[in-house]
Scaffold this active site. Structure first.
Site, PDB file in Angstrom:
ATOM      1  N   LEU A   1       0.865  -1.170   0.000  1.00 48.24           N
ATOM      2  CA  LEU A   1       0.000   0.000   0.000  1.00 48.24           C
ATOM      3  C   LEU A   1       0.903   1.222   0.000  1.00 48.24           C
ATOM      4  CD1 LEU A   1      -2.697  -0.897   2.730  1.00 48.24           C
ATOM      5  CD2 LEU A   1      -2.940  -1.083   0.243  1.00 48.24           C
ATOM      6  N   ASP A   2       0.500   2.266  -0.702  1.00 43.86           N
ATOM      7  CA  ASP A   2       1.263   3.513  -0.668  1.00 43.86           C
ATOM      8  C   ASP A   2       1.341   4.036   0.760  1.00 43.86           C
ATOM      9  OD1 ASP A   2       1.489   3.408  -3.403  1.00 43.86           O
ATOM     10  OD2 ASP A   2      -0.153   4.808  -3.786  1.00 43.86           O
TER      11      ASP A   2
END
Length: 317
Positions: free
Chosen positions: A147-148
């Site tokens: 995930l960013d």
């Protein structure tokens, strides 16, 4: 045919289609492992064929049995007491001896990288829970998907190399199902649809990605509107059918409705200056357990900053 014999051992019966070099066979079986690391595993005698250690270039034949004995974690004689147990800075949604699922907060980087070498990443925080390896990449031990930094929500990590291989295969084969929620700029013109395009590195800014008609990797994202807030914003549910870097963010921006707070693919607007990160949340993950094959569904509620933004926008219309 592969079967589990112990928590740290895999046994594979070789069929005709598996014949060939043992390192190439294992690389195909465990796609997240590099050939180099698998060769190290073989050279350290963790891999046997019909009970005998082999070299990486050993040629497999139909009917042979390959056993991969995964290394045990190093022993640690540590006294566990309330005084030396450090609470994790995020909720655990699920944990057993094979994997851990957490609700990652926005702002937490997933793995060490250039500019993020302070030891405060998700992988490093959880590293004491993992088996000793060897892992495909030690700096990303346990990491199955990403995930960013500013994306919150559900993320799963493997606690053993064999669980890592099996979970990674689900993501590679698109068997894992991910659902996101995003608060986007403006009113989406339709209630549901699919955004599809090729995505490639931005020609002038290597940290960004862009829609391309001639190069890059194919990406597909399904969306459905959950709620509209007049002309200001829309709450959207998204299901990426592929797993490209920044896929949802680029697709929404290309559709004309960038995620609020996304100053990489959107623009800063004074009316939303109180939003300090892109409002994208991994709300649900559906996977199968790497050991039991049980179907598991994990959900993470919207974080406070996301809910605060919705309340603010709702009050402004």
């Amino acid at each position: 045919m592969r079967k589990k014999t112990t928590p740290a051992e895999d046994t594979i019966k070789i069929a005709v289609e598996h014949e060939g070099r043992v390192d190439r066979f294992l690389a195909a079986l465990y796609p997240k492992w590099s050939r180099t690391n698998l060769q190290k595993l073989i050279n350290k005698r963790f891999v046997t064929v019909d009970g005998h250690p082999v070299s990486p270039h050993h040629k497999l034949k139909c009917g042979q049995t390959v056993v991969v004995k995964w290394p045990s974690p190093p022993s640690k004689n540590v006294l566990i007491s309330p005084a030396n147990v450090v609470p994790l800075p995020f909720p655990i949604l699920f944990e057993d001896e094979h994997m851990i699922v957490v609700n990652k907060p926005a702002g937490l980087v997933v793995h060490p990288s250039a500019g993020h070498l302070d030891g405060n990443t998700l992988v490093e925080i959880l590293r004491p829970k993992f088996q000793g390896g060897p892992w495909p990449e030690e700096s990303r031990a346990g990491l199955v998907h990403r995930l960013d930094r500013d994306t919150s929500g559900v993320i799963v990590l493997a606690k053993t190399p064999q669980a890592h291989a099996r979970l990674s295969k689900q993501f590679a084969n698109r068997q894992a199902k991910k659902t996101y929620l995003a608060l986007v700029k403006g009113s989406m013109p339709v209630d549901e649809g699919t955004i599809e395009s090729h995505l490639a590195r931005h020609p002038g800014q290597r940290q960004r990605f862009a829609v391309s008609s001639i190069r890059g990797r194919w990406a597909s994202t399904k969306f459905s509107v959950k709620e509209r807030f007049g002309p200001l914003a829309t709450l959207v549910e998204l299901s990426p059918l592929t797993g490209r870097t920044h896929q949802i963010r680029v697709h929404l921006a290309s559709y004309g409705h960038f995620i609020l707070g996304d100053h990489v693919y959107g623009v800063k607007e004074k009316q939303f200056e109180s939003i300090h990160r892109h409002l994208l949340h991994a709300a649900r993950l559906i996977i199968r357990h790497p050991e039991t094959d049980e179907l598991l569904i994990f959900e993470a509620s919207l974080p406070d900053d996301f809910q605060t933004a919705i309340k603010f926008i709702r009050s402004a219309i």
